[in-house]
Enzyme design. Structure first.
Site, PDB file in Angstrom:
ATOM      1  N   ARG A   1       0.854  -1.174   0.000  1.00  0.00           N
ATOM      2  CA  ARG A   1       0.000   0.000   0.000  1.00  0.00           C
ATOM      3  C   ARG A   1       0.892   1.227   0.000  1.00  0.00           C
ATOM      4  NH1 ARG A   1       1.698   1.795   4.028  1.00  0.00           N
ATOM      5  NH2 ARG A   1       0.499   3.673   3.807  1.00  0.00           N
ATOM      6  N   GLY A   2       0.272   2.404  -0.049  1.00  0.00           N
ATOM      7  CA  GLY A   2       1.058   3.628  -0.165  1.00  0.00           C
ATOM      8  C   GLY A   2       1.222   3.933  -1.651  1.00  0.00           C
ATOM      9  N   ALA A   3       0.894   5.173  -2.027  1.00  0.00           N
ATOM     10  CA  ALA A   3       0.786   5.521  -3.444  1.00  0.00           C
ATOM     11  C   ALA A   3       2.027   5.158  -4.273  1.00  0.00           C
ATOM     12  CB  ALA A   3       0.441   7.000  -3.567  1.00  0.00           C
TER      13      ALA A   3
ATOM     14  N   ARG B   1      -6.671  -0.455  -7.455  1.00  0.00           N
ATOM     15  CA  ARG B   1      -7.115   0.557  -6.479  1.00  0.00           C
ATOM     16  C   ARG B   1      -7.317   1.872  -7.236  1.00  0.00           C
ATOM     17  NH1 ARG B   1      -4.202   1.011  -0.810  1.00  0.00           N
ATOM     18  NH2 ARG B   1      -6.235   1.906  -0.277  1.00  0.00           N
TER      19      ARG B   1
ATOM     20  N   GLN C   1      -3.036   2.490   9.837  1.00  0.00           N
ATOM     21  CA  GLN C   1      -1.685   2.547   9.256  1.00  0.00           C
ATOM     22  C   GLN C   1      -0.731   3.350  10.133  1.00  0.00           C
ATOM     23  OE1 GLN C   1      -4.528   3.052   7.561  1.00  0.00           O
ATOM     24  NE2 GLN C   1      -4.346   2.519   5.402  1.00  0.00           N
TER      25      GLN C   1
ATOM     26  N   ASP D   1      -2.127  10.752  -2.012  1.00  0.00           N
ATOM     27  CA  ASP D   1      -2.383   9.757  -3.071  1.00  0.00           C
ATOM     28  C   ASP D   1      -2.642  10.397  -4.422  1.00  0.00           C
ATOM     29  OD1 ASP D   1      -3.286   8.565  -0.341  1.00  0.00           O
ATOM     30  OD2 ASP D   1      -2.803   6.883  -1.663  1.00  0.00           O
TER      31      ASP D   1
ATOM     32  N   ASN E   1      -5.850  12.317   0.423  1.00  0.00           N
ATOM     33  CA  ASN E   1      -5.028  11.461   1.297  1.00  0.00           C
ATOM     34  C   ASN E   1      -5.969  10.643   2.171  1.00  0.00           C
ATOM     35  OD1 ASN E   1      -2.398  10.591   2.153  1.00  0.00           O
ATOM     36  ND2 ASN E   1      -2.730  11.677   4.065  1.00  0.00           N
ATOM     37  N   LYS E   2      -5.390   9.815   2.989  1.00  0.00           N
ATOM     38  CA  LYS E   2      -6.156   8.893   3.838  1.00  0.00           C
ATOM     39  C   LYS E   2      -7.274   9.618   4.577  1.00  0.00           C
ATOM     40  CE  LYS E   2      -5.801   5.433   3.914  1.00  0.00           C
ATOM     41  NZ  LYS E   2      -6.659   4.557   3.089  1.00  0.00           N
TER      42      LYS E   2
HETATM   43  C1  LIG Z   1       3.821   7.987   0.563  1.00  0.00           C
HETATM   44  S1  LIG Z   1       2.297   7.311   0.803  1.00  0.00           S
HETATM   45  C2  LIG Z   1       1.096   8.618   0.690  1.00  0.00           C
HETATM   46  C3  LIG Z   1      -0.280   8.091   0.774  1.00  0.00           C
HETATM   47  O1  LIG Z   1      -0.397   7.010  -0.112  1.00  0.00           O
HETATM   48  C4  LIG Z   1      -0.634   7.645   2.193  1.00  0.00           C
HETATM   49  O2  LIG Z   1      -0.645   8.741   3.033  1.00  0.00           O
HETATM   50  C5  LIG Z   1      -1.965   6.974   2.161  1.00  0.00           C
HETATM   51  O3  LIG Z   1      -2.999   7.604   2.199  1.00  0.00           O
HETATM   52  C6  LIG Z   1      -1.954   5.524   1.977  1.00  0.00           C
HETATM   53  O4  LIG Z   1      -3.221   4.940   1.906  1.00  0.00           O
HETATM   54  P1  LIG Z   1      -3.329   3.374   1.875  1.00  0.00           P
HETATM   55  O5  LIG Z   1      -4.811   3.136   1.796  1.00  0.00           O
HETATM   56  O6  LIG Z   1      -2.704   2.855   3.114  1.00  0.00           O
HETATM   57  O7  LIG Z   1      -2.629   2.911   0.608  1.00  0.00           O
END
Ligand SMILES: CSC[C@@H](O)[C@@H](O)C(=O)COP(=O)(O)O
Length: 382
Positions: free
Chosen positions: A73-75, A110, A221, A262, A272-273
């Site tokens: 996970r993470g963009a 995703r 997270q 993201d 973002n999250k």
């Molecule tokens: C460098 S990661 C930046 C974002 O991807 C992060 O803050 C985030 O929202 C991640 O979401 P996730 O759903 O855990 O993939």
């Protein structure tokens, strides 16, 4: 077939080559196996912080599952892993039709993080110009370049953000208190992280930093990944309930907020999250600087209105109704939080309007969260 290897330190890289270290072994968050030269390895993030498992991915569908289920996970990281997923798919069939089909399947795993679509697009740009017989080698090469560039960009983001932390540290004695949401550390990228890169650099330079870590319900997270990362690196941190941020800001206990993202529109709106928007509102009300750290691969130059145009992932309500943790006997288990019969909604991201963002920290420098600010740093996209 034996797709999943249990955790073992078999991928030893020369010390110091990569930033991320676990028990003194240097890693990236995704790598190709040194022995067979083609299988793809990731950490299973659904098992952290309780257990450090490495997954060996050998097929397209394993990669798709890893992204959907958030084993990765993470963009930036899902973009990099999807790029390798296409390389794995091409090993089975490198024809035009199969390549287009597999690319579309991976890109759809995703919806919100634009790095995923960006990475697949970049792979296709090269592979469409490559004859089928040469595509596998080209795909591994391009995926490797995407990874290498991510590391370079994140390190540059770290340097840009470090200046902000140094400035606060120079103003007064005591720790610099930084709040972050979700996980935008090295486990969310190929290495370094985005929001956490400046924090790691500040810590390594001896600056007294302390991080308020939002737990980041529903998937936690912050509590499970950010706290784990920071702890491994020896960075002082305190996990807080998501709802505590506004209170801490009102009482002067937050010097700045840094989050990852993201997707950022060409006008500076930030997805973002879920919960990031509320932090930005509280920061705005309390005069706390709210910075967003991102590589340029996270900018969606095709859209201007984040609230209207960024697709927000809806995830299973079970992530809200249940929570996973370790019980007193040491077993990792999920428990139900809500009464039988209650349903739950689970939008996974929100959009913070650009007006609430103090600025963007990119690999090319910092800029206001505006079309002009982004245009000054990245004129070639406009
Ligand atoms: C460098 S990661 C930046 C974002 O991807 C992060 O803050 C985030 O929202 C991640 O979401 P996730 O759903 O855990 O993939």
């Amino acid at each position: 077939m034996f797709p999943y290897a249990p955790f073992c330190v078999f991928w030893f890289l020369d010390g110091g080559k990569y930033y991320m270290k676990i028990d003194n072994v240097s890693y990236r968050s995704v790598w190709v196996d040194a022995d067979d030269g083609w299988s793809v390895h990731i950490f299973d993030q659904t098992r952290l912080p309780w257990s450090l498992d490495i997954l060996r991915l050998t097929e397209r569908d394993q990669v798709a599952h890893a992204i959907r289920s958030m084993q990765v996970r993470g963009a930036p990281l899902i973009g990099a892993v999807a790029a390798y997923g296409l390389a794995l798919a091409l090993r089975c069939d490198s024809s035009d039709a199969a390549m287009e089909r597999d690319a579309a399947l991976l890109a759809a795993t995703r919806p919100t993080a634009v790095n995923l679509a960006w990475a697949i697009r970049r792979m296709l740009t090269r592979l469409r110009l490559t004859v089928p017989a040469d595509r596998v080698a080209a795909a591994y090469d391009e995926a490797g370049r995407i990874c290498d560039e991510d590391v370079i960009q994140n390190e540059a983001i770290g340097r840009q953000g470090l200046e902000l932390i140094e400035e606060i540290a120079g103003r007064r004695p005591g720790p610099v208190n930084i709040m972050t949401h979700c996980n935008a550390g090295w486990i969310a990228t190929v290495d370094w992280g985005t929001a956490l890169a400046p924090i790691y650099m500040a810590h390594d330079r001896g600056i007294d930093v302390h991080v308020w870590v939002d737990e980041t319900r529903p998937r936690n997270q912050g509590a499970s990944l950010t706290a784990w990362e920071l702890g491994r690196h020896g960075v002082k941190h305190t996990v807080i309930a998501d709802n505590a941020g506004g209170h801490l800001m009102q009482h002067g206990q937050v010097d700045m907020v840094i989050v990852g993202t993201d997707r950022v529109t060409r006008t500076g709106d930030v997805a973002n999250k879920i919960g990031t928007y509320l932090k930005a509102l509280a920061a705005h009300d309390n005069g706390v600087p709210f910075w967003v750290a991102l590589p340029s691969t996270t900018i969606d130059w095709s859209i201007s209105d984040g609230v209207k145009e960024i697709p927000i992932e809806e995830r299973s309500g079970r992530e809200v109704t249940h929570i996973q943790g370790r019980d007193e006997g040491g077993a990792v288990t999920a428990v139900q939080l809500v009464p039988d019969g209650s349903t739950a909604a689970n939008p996974a991201f929100d959009v913070t309007p650009a007006r609430l963002v103090t600025g963007l920290i990119t690999e090319r420098g910092r800029c206001p969260a505006t079309a002009d600010g982004l245009c000054d740093l990245f004129p070639e996209y406009v």
